[in-house]
Design a protein around this motif. Structure first.
Motif, PDB file in Angstrom:
ATOM      1  N   ILE A 153      -1.102  -0.662   7.962  1.00  0.00           N
ATOM      2  CA  ILE A 153      -1.058  -1.023   9.385  1.00  0.00           C
ATOM      3  C   ILE A 153      -2.477  -1.139   9.940  1.00  0.00           C
ATOM      4  O   ILE A 153      -2.784  -2.070  10.692  1.00  0.00           O
ATOM      5  N   ILE A 154      -3.353  -0.225   9.573  1.00  0.00           N
ATOM      6  CA  ILE A 154      -4.749  -0.287  10.029  1.00  0.00           C
ATOM      7  C   ILE A 154      -5.402  -1.591   9.546  1.00  0.00           C
ATOM      8  O   ILE A 154      -6.118  -2.259  10.295  1.00  0.00           O
ATOM      9  N   GLY A 155      -5.128  -1.968   8.294  1.00  0.00           N
ATOM     10  CA  GLY A 155      -5.661  -3.229   7.770  1.00  0.00           C
ATOM     11  C   GLY A 155      -5.148  -4.433   8.537  1.00  0.00           C
ATOM     12  O   GLY A 155      -5.912  -5.356   8.844  1.00  0.00           O
ATOM     13  N   LEU A 156      -3.861  -4.427   8.872  1.00  0.00           N
ATOM     14  CA  LEU A 156      -3.302  -5.544   9.636  1.00  0.00           C
ATOM     15  C   LEU A 156      -3.876  -5.606  11.048  1.00  0.00           C
ATOM     16  O   LEU A 156      -4.182  -6.688  11.551  1.00  0.00           O
ATOM     17  N   VAL A 157      -4.035  -4.457  11.682  1.00  0.00           N
ATOM     18  CA  VAL A 157      -4.624  -4.431  13.027  1.00  0.00           C
ATOM     19  C   VAL A 157      -6.057  -4.962  12.973  1.00  0.00           C
ATOM     20  O   VAL A 157      -6.471  -5.754  13.829  1.00  0.00           O
ATOM     21  N   GLY A 158      -6.812  -4.561  11.947  1.00  0.00           N
ATOM     22  CA  GLY A 158      -8.174  -5.075  11.791  1.00  0.00           C
ATOM     23  C   GLY A 158      -8.194  -6.581  11.605  1.00  0.00           C
ATOM     24  O   GLY A 158      -9.019  -7.278  12.204  1.00  0.00           O
ATOM     25  N   LEU A 202       0.824  -1.208   0.000  1.00  0.00           N
ATOM     26  CA  LEU A 202       0.000   0.000   0.000  1.00  0.00           C
ATOM     27  C   LEU A 202       0.861   1.263   0.000  1.00  0.00           C
ATOM     28  O   LEU A 202       0.512   2.258  -0.633  1.00  0.00           O
ATOM     29  N   ALA A 203       1.990   1.229   0.699  1.00  0.00           N
ATOM     30  CA  ALA A 203       2.897   2.383   0.675  1.00  0.00           C
ATOM     31  C   ALA A 203       3.414   2.612  -0.740  1.00  0.00           C
ATOM     32  O   ALA A 203       3.462   3.749  -1.220  1.00  0.00           O
ATOM     33  N   GLN A 204       3.763   1.541  -1.431  1.00  0.00           N
ATOM     34  CA  GLN A 204       4.244   1.653  -2.806  1.00  0.00           C
ATOM     35  C   GLN A 204       3.133   2.114  -3.746  1.00  0.00           C
ATOM     36  O   GLN A 204       3.351   2.949  -4.618  1.00  0.00           O
ATOM     37  N   ILE A 224       0.681   7.743   4.155  1.00  0.00           N
ATOM     38  CA  ILE A 224      -0.745   7.413   4.241  1.00  0.00           C
ATOM     39  C   ILE A 224      -0.957   5.947   3.866  1.00  0.00           C
ATOM     40  O   ILE A 224      -1.705   5.227   4.536  1.00  0.00           O
ATOM     41  N   GLY A 225      -0.298   5.488   2.803  1.00  0.00           N
ATOM     42  CA  GLY A 225      -0.392   4.082   2.406  1.00  0.00           C
ATOM     43  C   GLY A 225       0.143   3.160   3.484  1.00  0.00           C
ATOM     44  O   GLY A 225      -0.437   2.109   3.763  1.00  0.00           O
ATOM     45  N   HIS A 226       1.250   3.552   4.114  1.00  0.00           N
ATOM     46  CA  HIS A 226       1.841   2.769   5.199  1.00  0.00           C
ATOM     47  C   HIS A 226       0.851   2.656   6.361  1.00  0.00           C
ATOM     48  O   HIS A 226       0.625   1.560   6.894  1.00  0.00           O
TER      49      HIS A 226
END
Length: 169
Positions: free
Chosen positions: A97-102, A80-82, A91-93
């Motif tokens: 991280i938000i997706g992984l936490v979810g 997502l960062a890329q 913002i992508g990073h």
């Protein structure tokens, strides 16, 4: 880095990928929640809205995730960062991280659910062999049972992942 020095796991067949993606997209929540929602909210009307939302939102999101991951060949955070480019890389990073936490939060729920399922399956076996008291305890909801069987599932799942999952089809 050359491709010969790096080995990546991948799906060996299209059907394996489709089944894994469908299982991930559908999830236990939909399997459990769907009959209840359909019965409580008008059956056919709910099914129609459910299918429309799935086609308009879930399917494009799945394709976008697969495309971004395929193009980046990185973990979700890096991909997502890329995908956001240099200007919006942070913002992508953060989105990754938000997706992984979810995902971790959802997984924590499922470990408890599958721990319960394990206890109920063991309860049926023990009842067959005449261990009624233990079978009753396993089939009755309790915090202690969940505290015991949730880590058992986590260890079993980690063992399977450690050994590697290989397709049989």
């Amino acid at each position: 880095m050359s491709s010969s020095s790096t080995s990546r796991d991948s799906f060996h067949s299209r059907i394996g990928f489709v089944l894994a993606a469908a299982g991930s997209a559908i999830g236990l929540g939909n399997i459990w929640g769907f009959p209840t929602q359909a019965a409580n909210n008008g059956g056919g009307a709910f099914l129609f809205v459910y299918l429309i939302v799935t086609l308009l939102l879930a399917l494009p999101a799945l394709y976008a995730e697969v495309y971004i991951g395929n193009q980046a060949q990185k973990n979700p955070v890096g991909a997502l960062a890329q995908a956001c480019g240099d200007r919006f890389k942070k913002i992508g990073h953060c989105a990754g991280i938000i997706g992984l936490v979810g995902a971790i939060m959802m997984l924590s729920f499922y470990t408890i659910v599958v721990g319960r399922m394990l206890a109920h399956a063991l309860s049926a076996l023990l009842e067959l062999f005449g261990y009624i008291d233990i079978a009753t305890w396993l089939s009755t909801s309790s915090t202690l049972r969940n505290i015991i069987f949730t880590p058992i599932f986590i260890v079993l799942g980690a063992g399977i992942i450690h050994q590697g999952v290989h397709a049989w089809y």
